[in-house]
Design an enzyme around this catalytic site. Structure first.
Site, PDB file in Angstrom:
ATOM      1  N   LYS A 130      -0.519   4.807   4.680  1.00 44.11           N
ATOM      2  CA  LYS A 130      -1.383   3.840   5.397  1.00 44.11           C
ATOM      3  C   LYS A 130      -0.848   3.589   6.805  1.00 44.11           C
ATOM      4  O   LYS A 130       0.354   3.383   6.983  1.00 44.11           O
ATOM      5  CB  LYS A 130      -1.472   2.534   4.600  1.00 44.11           C
ATOM      6  N   HIS A 157       0.831  -1.200   0.000  1.00 47.42           N
ATOM      7  CA  HIS A 157       0.000   0.000   0.000  1.00 47.42           C
ATOM      8  C   HIS A 157       0.869   1.254   0.000  1.00 47.42           C
ATOM      9  O   HIS A 157       2.070   1.196   0.273  1.00 47.42           O
ATOM     10  CB  HIS A 157      -0.916   0.054   1.230  1.00 47.42           C
TER      11      HIS A 157
HETATM   12  P1  NAD Z   1      -7.532   9.643   4.967  1.00 46.72           P
HETATM   13  O1  NAD Z   1      -6.651   9.913   6.147  1.00 46.72           O
HETATM   14  O2  NAD Z   1      -7.168  10.245   3.651  1.00 46.72           O
HETATM   15  O3  NAD Z   1      -9.043  10.059   5.290  1.00 46.72           O
HETATM   16  C1  NAD Z   1      -9.655   9.902   6.540  1.00 46.72           C
HETATM   17  C2  NAD Z   1     -10.437  11.185   6.801  1.00 46.72           C
HETATM   18  O4  NAD Z   1     -11.232  11.011   7.959  1.00 46.72           O
HETATM   19  C3  NAD Z   1      -9.487  12.388   7.054  1.00 46.72           C
HETATM   20  O5  NAD Z   1      -9.838  13.447   6.188  1.00 46.72           O
HETATM   21  C4  NAD Z   1      -9.756  12.716   8.517  1.00 46.72           C
HETATM   22  O6  NAD Z   1      -9.616  14.090   8.817  1.00 46.72           O
HETATM   23  C5  NAD Z   1     -11.217  12.249   8.644  1.00 46.72           C
HETATM   24  N1  NAD Z   1     -11.638  12.107  10.044  1.00 46.72           N
HETATM   25  C6  NAD Z   1     -10.933  11.668  11.113  1.00 46.72           C
HETATM   26  N2  NAD Z   1     -11.679  11.767  12.228  1.00 46.72           N
HETATM   27  C7  NAD Z   1     -12.889  12.259  11.864  1.00 46.72           C
HETATM   28  C8  NAD Z   1     -14.074  12.595  12.574  1.00 46.72           C
HETATM   29  N3  NAD Z   1     -14.180  12.410  13.898  1.00 46.72           N
HETATM   30  N4  NAD Z   1     -15.126  13.079  11.869  1.00 46.72           N
HETATM   31  C9  NAD Z   1     -15.047  13.267  10.538  1.00 46.72           C
HETATM   32  N5  NAD Z   1     -13.925  12.997   9.801  1.00 46.72           N
HETATM   33  C10 NAD Z   1     -12.863  12.488  10.466  1.00 46.72           C
HETATM   34  O7  NAD Z   1      -7.586   8.038   4.854  1.00 46.72           O
HETATM   35  P2  NAD Z   1      -8.147   7.153   3.650  1.00 46.72           P
HETATM   36  O8  NAD Z   1      -7.021   6.672   2.804  1.00 46.72           O
HETATM   37  O9  NAD Z   1      -9.316   7.829   3.007  1.00 46.72           O
HETATM   38  O10 NAD Z   1      -8.645   5.871   4.469  1.00 46.72           O
HETATM   39  C11 NAD Z   1      -9.599   5.987   5.528  1.00 46.72           C
HETATM   40  C12 NAD Z   1      -9.878   4.610   6.099  1.00 46.72           C
HETATM   41  O11 NAD Z   1     -10.507   3.787   5.103  1.00 46.72           O
HETATM   42  C13 NAD Z   1      -8.628   3.826   6.542  1.00 46.72           C
HETATM   43  O12 NAD Z   1      -8.949   3.078   7.692  1.00 46.72           O
HETATM   44  C14 NAD Z   1      -8.351   2.910   5.367  1.00 46.72           C
HETATM   45  O13 NAD Z   1      -7.623   1.760   5.707  1.00 46.72           O
HETATM   46  C15 NAD Z   1      -9.773   2.593   4.963  1.00 46.72           C
HETATM   47  N6  NAD Z   1      -9.944   2.103   3.576  1.00 46.72           N
HETATM   48  C16 NAD Z   1     -10.799   1.065   3.404  1.00 46.72           C
HETATM   49  C17 NAD Z   1     -11.080   0.607   2.136  1.00 46.72           C
HETATM   50  C18 NAD Z   1     -12.103  -0.498   1.972  1.00 46.72           C
HETATM   51  O14 NAD Z   1     -12.425  -0.870   0.822  1.00 46.72           O
HETATM   52  N7  NAD Z   1     -12.673  -0.992   3.081  1.00 46.72           N
HETATM   53  C19 NAD Z   1     -10.474   1.200   1.022  1.00 46.72           C
HETATM   54  C20 NAD Z   1      -9.611   2.274   1.223  1.00 46.72           C
HETATM   55  C21 NAD Z   1      -9.365   2.734   2.522  1.00 46.72           C
END
Ligand code: NAD
Length: 269
Positions: free
Chosen positions: A160, A156
């Site tokens: 991450k 990744h």
């Molecule tokens: P990222 O850090 O770019 O985005 C996360 C966002 O959540 C940030 O903008 C952060 O400020 C926000 N956030 C944090 N606390 C918050 C709150 N209390 N209220 C509102 N917003 C809040 O990360 P990302 O790459 O978008 O990934 C996010 C999550 O999704 C990770 O856990 C990642 O592993 C997961 N993910 C899952 C899949 C899937 O298919 N299940 C795919 C991609 C990413």
């Protein structure tokens, strides 16, 4: 029928922006709210503009209480934030699509408790291809047994924060299920120094982090004479966002319960 109203939490994140775009590109669903953490520089910005689509008239807020007129929350944020969003969803009778990964066991128990009367889809990976791969891995493990050494590899991007990825762990669970064993009892998450010979029946994990890799996963079944590999490469995050929006639409007609993408895609036997 009225559009299904979706709140995107973490709307300025990598996945949050994709999710806003995916909702805008999908018939029958609409963005009903968009949130970010307190202190985010994106509070007050239009969620559609930030996502690179049209102006939606939905300002990103740090107050989720202003988003109660909705049917479903799609949450790809962080474990502690997802727990708080779950309490809000339960209180307001909303469904949840959870993509966040990296929960501790106690956090997962708390999440299930909070959402015990809500319709929920939770998946480590929302891509159709990965979910098909999970079925294939379970079947391969069933047929090959532990004469074949099983190893899971994932790579990744450098941002991450959890490892191995939620998808790699889901692959491990599928593999363990095919062998009728428990992942906890067979997983080897790291190797360093004098490790001794490979323990028969173990399921090994290895991890790469770097650059902008969207997500690569591989399950290997290795015998002395041959090797079988089940490989998935995601090249655009939109694949997860589309899957999550599809899960949200599917959830509309469901009773309270805990579902995953295998249910949404009807991949269960
Ligand atoms: P990222 O850090 O770019 O985005 C996360 C966002 O959540 C940030 O903008 C952060 O400020 C926000 N956030 C944090 N606390 C918050 C709150 N209390 N209220 C509102 N917003 C809040 O990360 P990302 O790459 O978008 O990934 C996010 C999550 O999704 C990770 O856990 C990642 O592993 C997961 N993910 C899952 C899949 C899937 O298919 N299940 C795919 C991609 C990413």
């Amino acid at each position: 029928m009225a559009d299904m109203r979706i709140v995107i939490v973490g709307a300025s994140g990598r996945m949050g922006r994709m999710l806003v775009r995916a909702v805008c590109d999908t018939q029958g669903v609409t963005v009903a709210g968009a949130t970010e953490r307190s202190g985010s520089p994106f509070i007050g910005r239009d969620a559609g503009e930030l996502a690179g689509v049209e102006t939606l008239g939905i300002k990103i807020t740090d107050n989720i209480q202003s988003c109660c007129e909705a049917d479903v929350i799609i949450d790809f944020t962080a474990p502690a934030a997802t727990l708080a969003h779950a309490a809000f969803a339960a209180e307001h009778g909303m469904g949840m699509v959870i993509g966040t990964t990296g929960f501790e066991a106690a956090q997962l128990d708390a999440l299930r408790e909070i959402l015990s009367n809500s319709p929920v889809v939770m998946a480590a990976n929302y891509s159709v291809g990965v979910n098909l791969a999970l079925s294939l891995i379970e079947r391969a493990a069933e047929v090959l047994g532990d004469d074949y050494d099983a190893e899971i590899f994932e790579a990744h991007h450098k941002h991450k924060v959890d490892a191995p990825s939620g998808t790699a762990l889901a692959m491990g669970r599928a593999l363990a299920a095919g062998r009728c064993v428990k992942l906890d009892e067979t997983a080897v998450y790291s190797r360093e120094g004098i490790t001794g010979a490979r323990k028969p029946g173990s399921i090994g994990f290895s991890v790469v982090r770097g650059g902008n890799i969207v997500g690569e996963h591989q399950a290997m079944f290795i015998a002395d004479e041959e090797r079988i590999e089940i490989n998935h490469v995601a090249s655009d995050r939109m694949v997860f966002a589309k899957g999550a929006v599809r899960a949200g639409s599917w959830l509309m007609s469901k009773d309270a319960g805990w579902y995953d993408m295998q249910d949404v895609l009807n991949l269960r036997d």
